[in-house]
Design a protein around this motif. Sequence first.
Motif, short mmCIF file in Angstrom:
data_model
loop_
_atom_site.label_atom_id
_atom_site.label_comp_id
_atom_site.label_asym_id
_atom_site.label_seq_id
_atom_site.Cartn_x
_atom_site.Cartn_y
_atom_site.Cartn_z
N SER A 102 0.83 -1.20 0.00
CA SER A 102 0.00 0.00 0.00
C SER A 102 0.87 1.25 0.00
O SER A 102 1.81 1.38 0.76
N ALA A 103 0.53 2.15 -0.88
CA ALA A 103 1.25 3.41 -0.97
C ALA A 103 0.91 4.26 0.24
O ALA A 103 -0.20 4.17 0.77
N PRO A 104 1.82 5.10 0.69
CA PRO A 104 1.50 5.96 1.83
C PRO A 104 0.41 6.96 1.45
O PRO A 104 0.42 7.51 0.35
N ALA A 105 -0.53 7.13 2.35
CA ALA A 105 -1.63 8.06 2.09
C ALA A 105 -2.22 8.50 3.42
O ALA A 105 -2.12 7.80 4.42
N TYR A 106 -2.83 9.69 3.39
CA TYR A 106 -3.57 10.14 4.56
C TYR A 106 -4.71 11.04 4.10
O TYR A 106 -4.65 11.64 3.03
N THR A 107 -5.74 11.07 4.91
CA THR A 107 -6.84 12.00 4.70
C THR A 107 -7.13 12.68 6.04
O THR A 107 -6.90 12.10 7.10
N ILE A 108 -7.62 13.90 5.96
CA ILE A 108 -8.04 14.64 7.15
C ILE A 108 -9.37 15.30 6.81
O ILE A 108 -9.46 16.04 5.85
N ASP A 109 -10.39 14.98 7.59
CA ASP A 109 -11.73 15.52 7.35
C ASP A 109 -12.31 16.04 8.66
O ASP A 109 -12.05 15.49 9.72
N GLU A 110 -13.13 17.07 8.54
CA GLU A 110 -13.82 17.61 9.70
C GLU A 110 -15.21 16.99 9.79
O GLU A 110 -15.96 17.04 8.83
N ASP A 111 -15.52 16.41 10.93
CA ASP A 111 -16.86 15.92 11.22
C ASP A 111 -17.44 16.90 12.23
O ASP A 111 -17.41 16.67 13.43
N GLU A 112 -17.92 18.03 11.69
CA GLU A 112 -18.36 19.12 12.58
C GLU A 112 -19.53 18.72 13.45
O GLU A 112 -19.62 19.15 14.59
N SER A 113 -20.45 17.90 12.93
CA SER A 113 -21.61 17.52 13.74
C SER A 113 -21.18 16.70 14.96
O SER A 113 -21.78 16.82 16.02
N ALA A 114 -20.14 15.90 14.83
CA ALA A 114 -19.64 15.11 15.97
C ALA A 114 -18.58 15.87 16.76
O ALA A 114 -18.21 15.45 17.85
N GLY A 115 -18.06 16.97 16.19
CA GLY A 115 -17.01 17.73 16.87
C GLY A 115 -15.67 17.02 16.84
O GLY A 115 -14.88 17.16 17.78
N ILE A 116 -15.41 16.28 15.77
CA ILE A 116 -14.19 15.48 15.69
C ILE A 116 -13.50 15.72 14.35
O ILE A 116 -14.15 15.78 13.31
N VAL A 117 -12.17 15.84 14.40
CA VAL A 117 -11.36 15.82 13.20
C VAL A 117 -10.99 14.36 12.97
O VAL A 117 -10.42 13.71 13.86
N ARG A 118 -11.35 13.84 11.80
CA ARG A 118 -11.08 12.42 11.49
C ARG A 118 -9.92 12.32 10.51
O ARG A 118 -9.90 13.01 9.50
#
Length: 135
Positions: free
Chosen positions: A11-27
């Motif tokens: 697997s190639a290196p990868a990352y994602t960063i998303d805001e889940d504002e309704s839950a108050g969490i950065v995923r």
Amino acid sequence: MSTHFHPLMLSAPAYTIDEDESAGIVRMMVEGFFDQDILARHFDDNAAFVRRWRAAGRPIRVLIDANRLLPHTPQNQAFVMRSFERIYRPGDRVAILVGSSLVKMQMRRTHSFGEIIQFFLSEQGAVTWLKAYDL
């Protein structure tokens, strides 16, 4: 002679960063093997999300899915810890999902950062911990 590769090794290196504002969490999701350049980009992006949430007065609650992340070199482990110290403060919470109890135990030993970071086998447990003290 045949060579066998574990699927994660490819697997190639990868990352994602998303805001889940309704839950108050950065995923976040991280996978593959991170070299220094990828680690630096990831933590720069991570810091930008945290700064924005901090400026808005939001509690810092981060959920990282590291189930498909390959182990770091000792130098990269040190870089990760310096980056955590630079980005996170007491009262922030970072829950890291890992794939096994053995990995959880190893990560606790190598990634100790007070009460800010905890390791979990289930997303439900991680989210419960992240939100435990929120008002």
